[in-house]
Design a protein around this motif. Structure first.
Motif, short mmCIF file in Angstrom:
data_model
loop_
_atom_site.label_atom_id
_atom_site.label_comp_id
_atom_site.label_asym_id
_atom_site.label_seq_id
_atom_site.Cartn_x
_atom_site.Cartn_y
_atom_site.Cartn_z
N GLU A 24 0.83 -1.40 0.07
CA GLU A 24 -0.06 -0.09 -0.11
C GLU A 24 0.94 1.25 0.02
O GLU A 24 0.65 2.41 -0.46
CB GLU A 24 -1.00 0.02 1.18
N PHE A 25 2.40 1.09 0.50
CA PHE A 25 2.88 2.35 0.34
C PHE A 25 3.29 2.66 -1.15
O PHE A 25 3.87 1.78 -1.73
CB PHE A 25 4.23 1.99 1.25
N LYS A 26 2.98 4.01 -1.44
CA LYS A 26 3.69 4.51 -2.58
C LYS A 26 4.91 5.33 -2.32
O LYS A 26 4.95 6.04 -1.30
CB LYS A 26 2.62 5.45 -3.29
N VAL A 27 5.82 5.13 -3.24
CA VAL A 27 7.17 5.82 -3.16
C VAL A 27 7.05 7.21 -3.25
O VAL A 27 6.32 7.60 -4.20
CB VAL A 27 8.21 5.26 -3.97
N PRO A 28 7.61 8.18 -2.30
CA PRO A 28 7.15 9.49 -2.29
C PRO A 28 8.01 10.24 -3.55
O PRO A 28 9.01 9.64 -4.06
CB PRO A 28 7.74 10.31 -1.24
N ILE A 43 2.69 4.92 7.92
CA ILE A 43 3.45 4.11 8.32
C ILE A 43 3.02 3.60 10.09
O ILE A 43 3.27 2.49 10.43
CB ILE A 43 4.89 4.77 8.75
N LEU A 44 2.46 4.56 10.68
CA LEU A 44 1.96 4.21 12.25
C LEU A 44 0.90 3.12 12.13
O LEU A 44 0.98 2.34 12.73
CB LEU A 44 1.35 5.46 12.71
N SER A 45 -0.25 3.42 10.93
CA SER A 45 -1.33 2.41 11.04
C SER A 45 -0.57 0.83 10.42
O SER A 45 -0.95 -0.03 11.04
CB SER A 45 -2.18 2.96 10.20
N TYR A 46 0.37 1.01 9.68
CA TYR A 46 1.02 -0.33 9.10
C TYR A 46 1.86 -0.80 10.36
O TYR A 46 1.49 -1.97 10.54
CB TYR A 46 1.87 0.13 7.78
N ALA A 93 -4.90 0.70 5.44
CA ALA A 93 -4.91 1.58 4.50
C ALA A 93 -5.72 2.84 4.66
O ALA A 93 -5.26 4.03 4.53
CB ALA A 93 -5.12 0.81 3.13
N TRP A 94 -7.03 2.47 4.64
CA TRP A 94 -7.96 3.45 4.90
C TRP A 94 -7.64 4.41 6.05
O TRP A 94 -7.98 5.87 6.01
CB TRP A 94 -9.55 2.84 4.91
N MET A 95 -7.40 3.96 7.20
CA MET A 95 -7.33 4.88 8.44
C MET A 95 -6.14 5.39 8.18
O MET A 95 -6.24 6.60 8.58
CB MET A 95 -7.03 3.65 9.52
N GLY A 96 -4.92 4.99 7.66
CA GLY A 96 -3.53 5.66 7.47
C GLY A 96 -3.87 6.86 6.14
O GLY A 96 -3.21 7.90 6.36
N GLU A 97 -4.68 6.72 5.05
CA GLU A 97 -4.61 7.24 4.07
C GLU A 97 -5.69 8.53 4.84
O GLU A 97 -5.47 9.60 4.15
CB GLU A 97 -5.34 6.84 2.96
#
Length: 194
Positions: A24-28, A43-46, A93-97
């Motif tokens: 789910e992480f996209k490269v910045p 990152i925290l939610s992951y 993913a939803w919580m982090g996004e």
């Protein structure tokens, strides 16, 4: 089917769950440390979800070693647990996004609550295979963490609409409670290898 096949299948599903979460992480777009700032909620939610999946993997491994006879009910209860755990990547993913918006944070708790209930149902079905006075049954009788966790999940779900950070505190608290693997089953194996 032997229990080790169910355990191997479950291990595979849990490994895929962790893999999906990290994908789910996209490269910045930037190339410095500041570019990662926008990923902090993800990152925290992951990190919390990774610990949860690890906790389930560890305790599930121990629990399946107590199965005496594998039957359809146990297989379906195991699949029910895996179903709820398979929703962890989505809710994470939803919580982090959303940067811990109320509804995604509450949904995360609902998924964790349902996974906890499913694990308890699986544990109870396995427990029925043992005599009430067996060392395993006596050890499982003191499941204070299993009783406290759903209460904390319900509190987290309710507080998500008041303060998402308080809600997240409850999620982290449950993870901390379970971080040390459930020693009850290990103690039984040391004293009575079943």
């Amino acid at each position: 089917m032997k229990v080790n096949r169910m355990e191997a299948f479950s291990d595979g599903v849990l490994a895929i769950i962790i893999t999906i979460m990290v994908l789910e992480f996209k490269v910045p777009e930037g190339h410095d440390w500041h570019s990662l700032a926008g990923l902090v909620p993800k990152i925290l939610s992951y990190a919390v979800s990774f610990v949860y999946v690890g906790i389930y993997w560890n305790n599930h491994h121990h629990l399946l070693h107590t199965v005496r006879t594998l039957h359809g009910k146990l297989m379906w209860l195991n699949l029910l647990l895996l179903f709820w755990l398979s929703l962890v990547p989505f809710s994470t993913a939803w919580m982090g996004e959303s940067e811990f918006a109320a509804t995604p944070t509450a949904l995360y708790g609902i998924v964790l609550l349902c996974a906890a209930i499913s694990y308890t149902l699986l544990q109870q079905a396995i427990l029925k295979q043992h005599a009430p006075d067996s060392p395993f049954a006596q050890a499982m009788g003191t499941d204070w963490k299993g009783k406290v966790s759903p209460v904390l999940y319900v509190a987290a779900i309710g507080t998500a609409y008041l303060n998402a950070w308080v809600s997240c505190f409850f999620y982290v608290l449950v993870a901390v409670l379970w971080f040390v693997p459930d020693q009850r089953i290990e103690r039984v194996f040391r004293s009575d290898p079943m």
